[in-house]
Design a protein around this motif. Structure first.
Motif, PDB file in Angstrom:
ATOM      1  N   ARG A 154       0.720   2.294  -9.176  1.00  0.00           N
ATOM      2  CA  ARG A 154       0.029   3.413  -8.561  1.00  0.00           C
ATOM      3  C   ARG A 154       1.003   4.599  -8.461  1.00  0.00           C
ATOM      4  O   ARG A 154       2.158   4.420  -8.064  1.00  0.00           O
ATOM      5  CB  ARG A 154      -0.407   2.971  -7.168  1.00  0.00           C
ATOM      6  N   GLU A 156       1.595   7.024  -6.537  1.00  0.00           N
ATOM      7  CA  GLU A 156       2.235   7.514  -5.313  1.00  0.00           C
ATOM      8  C   GLU A 156       3.427   6.668  -4.862  1.00  0.00           C
ATOM      9  O   GLU A 156       4.138   7.061  -3.934  1.00  0.00           O
ATOM     10  CB  GLU A 156       1.227   7.633  -4.177  1.00  0.00           C
ATOM     11  N   ILE A 157       3.655   5.514  -5.468  1.00  0.00           N
ATOM     12  CA  ILE A 157       4.859   4.761  -5.090  1.00  0.00           C
ATOM     13  C   ILE A 157       5.739   4.541  -6.304  1.00  0.00           C
ATOM     14  O   ILE A 157       5.265   4.244  -7.407  1.00  0.00           O
ATOM     15  CB  ILE A 157       4.506   3.408  -4.447  1.00  0.00           C
ATOM     16  N   THR A 161      10.604   1.778  -4.134  1.00  0.00           N
ATOM     17  CA  THR A 161       9.791   1.486  -2.949  1.00  0.00           C
ATOM     18  C   THR A 161       8.991   0.209  -3.138  1.00  0.00           C
ATOM     19  O   THR A 161       8.930  -0.647  -2.239  1.00  0.00           O
ATOM     20  CB  THR A 161       8.838   2.653  -2.669  1.00  0.00           C
ATOM     21  N   LEU A 165       9.292  -3.038  -0.717  1.00  0.00           N
ATOM     22  CA  LEU A 165       8.093  -3.583  -0.084  1.00  0.00           C
ATOM     23  C   LEU A 165       7.871  -5.032  -0.490  1.00  0.00           C
ATOM     24  O   LEU A 165       7.559  -5.893   0.331  1.00  0.00           O
ATOM     25  CB  LEU A 165       6.870  -2.749  -0.464  1.00  0.00           C
ATOM     26  N   HIS A 196      -3.471  -9.952  -3.060  1.00  0.00           N
ATOM     27  CA  HIS A 196      -3.844  -8.730  -2.360  1.00  0.00           C
ATOM     28  C   HIS A 196      -2.773  -7.657  -2.533  1.00  0.00           C
ATOM     29  O   HIS A 196      -3.077  -6.493  -2.754  1.00  0.00           O
ATOM     30  CB  HIS A 196      -4.054  -9.022  -0.875  1.00  0.00           C
ATOM     31  N   LEU A 200      -2.968  -3.930  -4.320  1.00  0.00           N
ATOM     32  CA  LEU A 200      -2.767  -2.659  -3.638  1.00  0.00           C
ATOM     33  C   LEU A 200      -1.867  -1.699  -4.410  1.00  0.00           C
ATOM     34  O   LEU A 200      -2.067  -0.489  -4.374  1.00  0.00           O
ATOM     35  CB  LEU A 200      -2.169  -2.901  -2.246  1.00  0.00           C
ATOM     36  N   ARG A 222     -12.810 -10.941  -2.944  1.00  0.00           N
ATOM     37  CA  ARG A 222     -13.534 -10.937  -1.683  1.00  0.00           C
ATOM     38  C   ARG A 222     -13.672 -12.359  -1.159  1.00  0.00           C
ATOM     39  O   ARG A 222     -13.907 -12.585  -0.002  1.00  0.00           O
ATOM     40  CB  ARG A 222     -14.949 -10.333  -1.854  1.00  0.00           C
TER      41      ARG A 222
ATOM     42  N   ARG B 154      -8.997   0.434   3.610  1.00  0.00           N
ATOM     43  CA  ARG B 154      -9.497   0.361   2.250  1.00  0.00           C
ATOM     44  C   ARG B 154     -10.485  -0.808   2.158  1.00  0.00           C
ATOM     45  O   ARG B 154     -10.198  -1.900   2.678  1.00  0.00           O
ATOM     46  CB  ARG B 154      -8.300   0.117   1.341  1.00  0.00           C
ATOM     47  N   PRO B 155     -11.605  -0.604   1.540  1.00  0.00           N
ATOM     48  CA  PRO B 155     -12.668  -1.620   1.609  1.00  0.00           C
ATOM     49  C   PRO B 155     -12.275  -2.972   1.007  1.00  0.00           C
ATOM     50  O   PRO B 155     -12.811  -3.999   1.416  1.00  0.00           O
ATOM     51  CB  PRO B 155     -13.818  -0.977   0.825  1.00  0.00           C
ATOM     52  N   ILE B 157      -9.688  -4.758   1.346  1.00  0.00           N
ATOM     53  CA  ILE B 157      -8.956  -5.698   2.204  1.00  0.00           C
ATOM     54  C   ILE B 157      -9.552  -5.724   3.597  1.00  0.00           C
ATOM     55  O   ILE B 157      -9.930  -4.697   4.155  1.00  0.00           O
ATOM     56  CB  ILE B 157      -7.458  -5.367   2.295  1.00  0.00           C
ATOM     57  N   HIS B 196       4.771   4.255   3.544  1.00  0.00           N
ATOM     58  CA  HIS B 196       4.215   3.845   2.260  1.00  0.00           C
ATOM     59  C   HIS B 196       3.172   2.751   2.435  1.00  0.00           C
ATOM     60  O   HIS B 196       2.117   2.766   1.806  1.00  0.00           O
ATOM     61  CB  HIS B 196       5.340   3.359   1.349  1.00  0.00           C
ATOM     62  N   TRP B 197       3.489   1.801   3.316  1.00  0.00           N
ATOM     63  CA  TRP B 197       2.590   0.672   3.484  1.00  0.00           C
ATOM     64  C   TRP B 197       1.226   1.130   3.983  1.00  0.00           C
ATOM     65  O   TRP B 197       0.185   0.758   3.422  1.00  0.00           O
ATOM     66  CB  TRP B 197       3.191  -0.337   4.460  1.00  0.00           C
ATOM     67  N   LEU B 200      -0.852   2.731   1.553  1.00  0.00           N
ATOM     68  CA  LEU B 200      -1.494   1.842   0.588  1.00  0.00           C
ATOM     69  C   LEU B 200      -2.789   1.237   1.122  1.00  0.00           C
ATOM     70  O   LEU B 200      -3.742   1.029   0.372  1.00  0.00           O
ATOM     71  CB  LEU B 200      -0.540   0.721   0.189  1.00  0.00           C
ATOM     72  N   ILE B 201      -2.823   0.922   2.398  1.00  0.00           N
ATOM     73  CA  ILE B 201      -3.985   0.201   2.907  1.00  0.00           C
ATOM     74  C   ILE B 201      -5.044   1.106   3.505  1.00  0.00           C
ATOM     75  O   ILE B 201      -6.150   0.665   3.778  1.00  0.00           O
ATOM     76  CB  ILE B 201      -3.592  -0.863   3.964  1.00  0.00           C
TER      77      ILE B 201
END
Lengths: 240, 240
Positions: A154, A156-157, A161, A165, A196, A200, A222, B154-155, B157, B196-197, B200-201
């Motif tokens: 993604r 933005e990271i 980072t 993480l 998960h 992300l 899900r 975010r849907p 999770i 950052h975390w 992300l969520i």
DNA sequence: CAAAACATACATCCATGCATGTATAATGCG
DNA sequence: CGCATTATACATGCATGGATGTATGTTTTG
């Protein structure tokens, strides 16, 4: 009856290391006496002092026994049978590591490292953990950089980072598990969590014509709880 | 000259706890003798056995001293001066916790808990860490559930997953820090990582007319934090 | 025959627990 | 309000055990 053959000598050495694992895990390193360890191995303290200089030396030897195979695993990280995406490679390799940590030997020794020994002069578990953390982090950082170049991350990271993480999440998971190893399965919980996590950070703008379509990877995102066999499903596409 | 006044007695008790922190941190709990602790506090072993039953009791008392103020912090989590978003509340509260962990006392005691004591019968740091982890997790889970209802998440999770991920990340960060507390600053690294975390969520579909716009939050750190009153700095004793 | 691979025996140390000493603050009492 | 008493808040001394390290003995193998 002293003076066994060379293989027998090596066998008692291994028996001593096995016994050390058990006794250290049961009583803690400090309260474990060499007497107890020797008795658990079926020998006397003389055998201990023959094979090892003192308790610290025995402790180090016990760690050495798991350090090597574990570093093999870490260094086997880039090796992937299939040219999957880089993120997929990291994910699978970490899962392999988590499964390894549930094997009795690793579970015991890591349990000793985390909750059953104290840092001091000769006995210093932290230096080893730090060393392993650094090499592992350096390895995955390369992978994440590659993933960044491939546009899998993604936007933005950045790779650094993501790497930080990632290791925080993994380390936290392992430590949470060691708070109560009977509370949940490290491998299956880790699999779910990592699914998960990678969901992300991975880039959703699929302009990735480079990799094959890869029909949905987190198919049951899900649907968390995988069908029930739950028993450390190791046989699934994981070569030994 | 025995039989001091009651306040003096309480002062020596605090001095013993201070000394215990220092000696435990330096030599580890197992190798620290009550003799050393007493000397560091300027008294003899008699004082130790007067105030505490044995080393395990002293250890527990040392933990009690940080358990209470820390739980206050955890329970002060929902309390927010401004009606920010829920995720923002969690983020700021965690940052406060990380800043607390860099205070000398918490840093020392947590350092003892993590790398300088062994679990065994009477001395059992793991039960306390597990207990704190459970209560903290229960608290944040409520928050994450609220965030989920408010559409901040975010849907893909759910609240439970977010909560688990969150605690793994935080725990991993703290343990990484304790591998080498001089390597980086827990608060500033944590701030960056948490930014950052949460980036992300959190839900990017900003149909959230409820919260104020709050321009870009990433990598941005504005004012440090409230220059707090540092709370209950009464334990300054140490005669001599 | 020499060295390996232990077992056994011995000396030392030191942390713990308790028992006892002791001087002072707190308290009750007249 | 003065004083004897008592519980307090330690200091000191002693006994104990258990762990460590080393020295030495004992076989058996190479």
């Amino acid at each position: 009856m002293p003076r066994r053959t060379r293989e027998e000598a090596e066998a008692t050495r291994e028996a001593l290391l096995d016994a050390a694992e058990l006794v250290f895990h049961e009583k803690g390193v400090a309260r474990a006496s060499l007497q107890e360890i020797a008795r658990a191995a079926g020998v006397t303290r003389g055998a201990v002092y023959w094979h090892f200089r003192d308790k610290a030396d025995l402790f180090r030897a016990m760690l050495e026994r798991i350090r090597m195979p574990f570093e093999e695993l870490v260094e086997a990280l880039p090796a992937s049978d299939r040219p999957r995406s880089v993120l997929e490679t990291i994910r699978l390799a970490s899962l392999l590591a988590l499964e390894r940590m549930e094997e009795p030997r690793f579970k015991r020794v890591h349990g000793i490292l985390i909750h059953r020994c104290e840092i001091f002069d000769d006995i210093d578990p932290v230096s080893m953990m730090r060393e392993m953390a650094l090499t592992a982090s350096a390895n995955t950082l390369e992978q994440f950089r590659q993933a960044e170049r491939d546009g899998e991350l993604r936007p933005e990271i950045d790779a650094e980072t993501a790497n930080r993480l990632f290791h925080c999440t993994l380390r936290g998971l392992v430590h949470s598990w060691h708070l109560d190893t009977d509370a949940f399965s490290l491998a299956s919980s880790g699999r779910e969590l990592l699914n998960h996590w990678f969901g992300l950070i991975e880039n959703t703008d699929s302009q990735q014509s480079l990799t094959q379509p890869e029909p949905q990877r987190h198919g049951q995102r899900r649907e968390h709880h995988a069908p029930g066999h739950q028993g450390r499903g190791q046989g699934r596409s994981q070569p030994r």
